[in-house]
Design an enzyme around this catalytic site. Structure first.
Site, PDB file in Angstrom:
ATOM      1  N   PRO A   2       0.823  -1.216   0.000  1.00  0.00           N
ATOM      2  CG  PRO A   2      -0.605  -1.499   1.801  1.00  0.00           C
ATOM      3  CD  PRO A   2       0.671  -1.996   1.212  1.00  0.00           C
ATOM      4  CD  GLU A   3       4.197   2.324  -3.533  1.00  0.00           C
ATOM      5  OE1 GLU A   3       4.483   3.406  -4.073  1.00  0.00           O
ATOM      6  OE2 GLU A   3       4.618   1.235  -3.956  1.00  0.00           O
ATOM      7  CE  LYS A  57       4.659   4.881   1.344  1.00  0.00           C
ATOM      8  NZ  LYS A  57       5.917   4.142   1.492  1.00  0.00           N
ATOM      9  NE  ARG A 257      11.904  -0.006   0.518  1.00  0.00           N
ATOM     10  CZ  ARG A 257      12.707   0.364   1.494  1.00  0.00           C
ATOM     11  NH1 ARG A 257      13.982   0.587   1.248  1.00  0.00           N
ATOM     12  NH2 ARG A 257      12.241   0.515   2.710  1.00  0.00           N
TER      13      ARG A 257
END
Length: 268
Positions: A2-3, A57, A257
DNA sequence: CAATGATCCTGTCCGC
DNA sequence: TGCGGACAGGATCATT
């Protein structure tokens, strides 16, 4: 993961699902998922929702009676609306009970998500320093230039830093850098103003497109009504092997990442 | 202050 | 078929 667009989708869904029904309880099934402000008043519930706001967020929901909720989904958190309650579900870490008999499950496989219940006057204590909201006017090339002038780390790392821009995560940073034609490893303080202008423009564009289709459902993201977003169908580099122009996508680790980019289209 | 790496956690996927 | 290990990654904390 979720961003900003996914958080926006979930928050709007939560507000719509709860509506004017009062929340009667917040129960926690996993230690640490629900955090209670030490200064909470004794009678928080039942409470009606008064207002809501997304900050990066983070979801913030103010309740009548002077309390607020902060919800962060982290990587695997979900809110699931259920009109007819069941025994706790697998991976259910917390639950909102509603006066009309429905519940909202907080499902979170990896348990990193948090729900904070606090006095509204203490809300800021529970929020970190957040940078510019990317969809608001304060997010400009000049702002980024000021933020990045003292940084040598790759531009991708800087854009993932929530104290620089609030709400971006790995997927949208990969996508916006592709659209802006900027190589993710470019040192932050070497990105010129013209490039920063493209970054700002493409950030806004990609987020707006994603919000319009309910976010990106990679892994198992769902809205509160268990609907998938569809922006995964429009990704150009994230988890792709070829960019839209047919070049082979590269993948380097930055800040731990996966960073997908096109070595042909994106330049330092 | 900037940057890096470890940490939290569990489901999934890969190679042997 | 099963198992170990890598991987996924947002935020926080400790360290350099």
């Amino acid at each position: 993961m979720p961003e900003l667009p996914e958080v926006q989708t979930v928050l709007e869904g939560f507000i719509e699902a709860v509506g004017s029904t009062r929340i009667t309880a917040l129960d926690c099934y996993y230690p640490g998922t629900v955090i209670l402000d030490p200064e909470l008043e004794s009678s928080v519930f039942p409470a009606q929702i008064q207002g809501h706001r997304r900050l990066g967020k983070y979801m913030t929901i103010s309740l009548k009676g002077g309390h607020s909720l902060v919800v962060h989904l982290r990587m695997t958190g979900k809110l699931v609306y259920n009109p007819s309650p069941d025994e706790p579900l697998k991976h259910e870490r917390a639950r909102f009970s509603l006066e009309n008999g429905a519940v909202v499950h907080f499902i979170d496989i990896r348990t990193f998500g948090k729900i904070i219940l606090c006095k509204s006057s203490n809300l800021e204590r529970y929020l970190p320093n957040l940078g510019a909201e990317p969809l608001e006017p304060c997010y400009t090339a000049a702002y980024l230039q000021k933020q990045l002038s003292s940084r040598k780390a790759p531009i991708k790392n800087a854009l993932l830093d929530q104290s620089v821009v609030a709400g971006l995560g790995n997927i949208y940073v990969c996508e916006l850098l592709y659209r802006a034609k900027i190589h993710p490893e470019t040192p932050s303080n070497q990105v010129n103003l013209r490039s920063l202008q493209r970054i700002v423009k493409e950030t806004r564009q990609v987020l707006a497109e994603a919000i319009a289709v309910g976010g990106t459902s990679v892994s198992d993201f769902r809205s509160i009504d268990d609907k998938t977003g569809s922006f995964q169908n429009f990704l150009r580099v994230y988890q792709k092997t070829e960019c839209p122009r047919g070049h082979k996508i590269a993948n380097v680790k930055l800040a731990g990442r996966s960073s997908f980019y096109c070595p042909v289209c994106q330049h330092p």
